[in-house]
Design an enzyme around this catalytic site. Sequence first.
Site, PDB file in Angstrom:
ATOM      1  CB  THR A 128      -0.820  -0.016   1.300  1.00  0.00           C
ATOM      2  OG1 THR A 128      -1.818  -0.988   1.187  1.00  0.00           O
ATOM      3  CG2 THR A 128      -1.456   1.310   1.617  1.00  0.00           C
ATOM      4  NE  ARG A 144      -8.741  -7.000   3.691  1.00  0.00           N
ATOM      5  CZ  ARG A 144      -7.757  -6.111   3.735  1.00  0.00           C
ATOM      6  NH1 ARG A 144      -7.585  -5.260   2.754  1.00  0.00           N
ATOM      7  NH2 ARG A 144      -6.933  -6.062   4.762  1.00  0.00           N
ATOM      8  CB  VAL A 145     -13.373  -2.768   2.805  1.00  0.00           C
ATOM      9  CG1 VAL A 145     -12.811  -1.371   2.999  1.00  0.00           C
ATOM     10  CG2 VAL A 145     -14.252  -2.814   1.556  1.00  0.00           C
ATOM     11  N   GLY A 146     -10.189  -3.178   3.836  1.00  0.00           N
ATOM     12  CA  GLY A 146      -9.269  -3.094   4.976  1.00  0.00           C
ATOM     13  C   GLY A 146      -9.358  -1.750   5.666  1.00  0.00           C
ATOM     14  CG  ASP A 147      -5.676  -0.288   7.057  1.00  0.00           C
ATOM     15  OD1 ASP A 147      -5.533  -1.311   6.345  1.00  0.00           O
ATOM     16  OD2 ASP A 147      -4.873   0.662   7.030  1.00  0.00           O
ATOM     17  N   GLY A 193      -4.525  -4.872   7.528  1.00  0.00           N
ATOM     18  CA  GLY A 193      -5.625  -3.946   7.746  1.00  0.00           C
ATOM     19  C   GLY A 193      -6.576  -4.363   8.844  1.00  0.00           C
ATOM     20  CB  THR A 200       1.533   0.398   5.249  1.00  0.00           C
ATOM     21  OG1 THR A 200       1.703  -0.804   4.485  1.00  0.00           O
ATOM     22  CG2 THR A 200       2.877   0.755   5.861  1.00  0.00           C
ATOM     23  N   GLY A 201       0.120  -2.209   6.392  1.00  0.00           N
ATOM     24  CA  GLY A 201       0.246  -3.530   6.998  1.00  0.00           C
ATOM     25  C   GLY A 201      -1.111  -4.213   7.072  1.00  0.00           C
TER      26      GLY A 201
HETATM   27  N1  ASP Z   1      -3.375  -1.961   5.014  1.00  0.00           N
HETATM   28  C1  ASP Z   1      -3.648  -2.490   3.707  1.00  0.00           C
HETATM   29  C2  ASP Z   1      -4.876  -3.345   3.758  1.00  0.00           C
HETATM   30  O1  ASP Z   1      -5.025  -4.110   4.679  1.00  0.00           O
HETATM   31  C3  ASP Z   1      -2.527  -3.265   3.157  1.00  0.00           C
HETATM   32  C4  ASP Z   1      -1.184  -2.547   3.190  1.00  0.00           C
HETATM   33  O2  ASP Z   1      -0.939  -1.690   3.966  1.00  0.00           O
HETATM   34  O3  ASP Z   1      -0.329  -2.856   2.416  1.00  0.00           O
HETATM   35  O4  ASP Z   1      -5.679  -3.279   2.848  1.00  0.00           O
END
Ligand code: ASP
Length: 303
Positions: free
Chosen positions: A170, A198-201, A224, A221-222
Amino acid sequence: MSAIIIHGGAGNWRESQLAAARRALPIILQSCWTILQNGASAVDVVVEAVRQLEDATCFNAGHGSVENDEQQPEMDAIVINGQDISFGAVAGLSRIGNPVLLANTVRTSSPHSFLIAAGAERFAMEQGFNLCSPEALLTPQQNALSTPASETEKPETEKPDTEKYGVSDTVGACVLDNLGNFASALSTGGTRGKKKGRVGDVPVIGSGAYASNKLGAVAATGRGEDIMRSILAYSVALTLPGTISTEQACQQGIEQLENICGKSEIGLICLNIKGNIGWHFNTKAMPGGHISSSSPAPSIFGC
Ligand code: ASP
């Protein structure tokens, strides 16, 4: 005082992708710095930085997004203006080359803050965005990463599956302009092989990103799911006016997330009201960079 900090995602990066990130980051920083010095606002510069990161195919955002479990891109983005904490967010996009531009248009030109999927794409068309085919956003560089190494590039260990190559890559940015305004933005293709829908953070304000002129700006980032559980960006932003350093604020944010969620893969960047820059990550790499009035040449870290 003005400053820009950007990242290209915390993860288990492959060397060829890292080399591409090292080439792209200083160019993006320099061009955004010129725009900021010419008087653009923090929010305009944060959008431009993430737009350029989306166009660089070595990152998992816009062009270069990863596939979901139906081999389609599904992208999310957010823009937050710290001046009034107005934000625009989008999720589940498959046909928009620059989700961050659409997120900002939701912020500036709709009565809403968060639009998803078909409704977001209909709004995009109403606003004059061109839709592309989903396939145009899937680059071989990103999506070859989940195929066996013998078919692509020799990995550093013998574990050529999606786990080895981490959750994502991301992109994110935080900006402080000369008037004391902060902004943050994020854009992502999400996690590789995620379930459709799916939706993340990333588009959830306060989870992946936050900005407020009273606190500063944060972008995460990471994983979510863990970032949402710990409301990470807002939690870190609350610590920025305190006595700890920006680096410690990021480190502490990751520790607190792991206290809640257990071991995770996380990276953070931030800016405080003194214009201090901070970052921390617990993955193999998090290619990023910064530039500021106190150090006005692009400086790269995490790769
Ligand atoms: N945080 C993002 C997600 O979970 C992924 C990422 O940070 O690379 O969608």
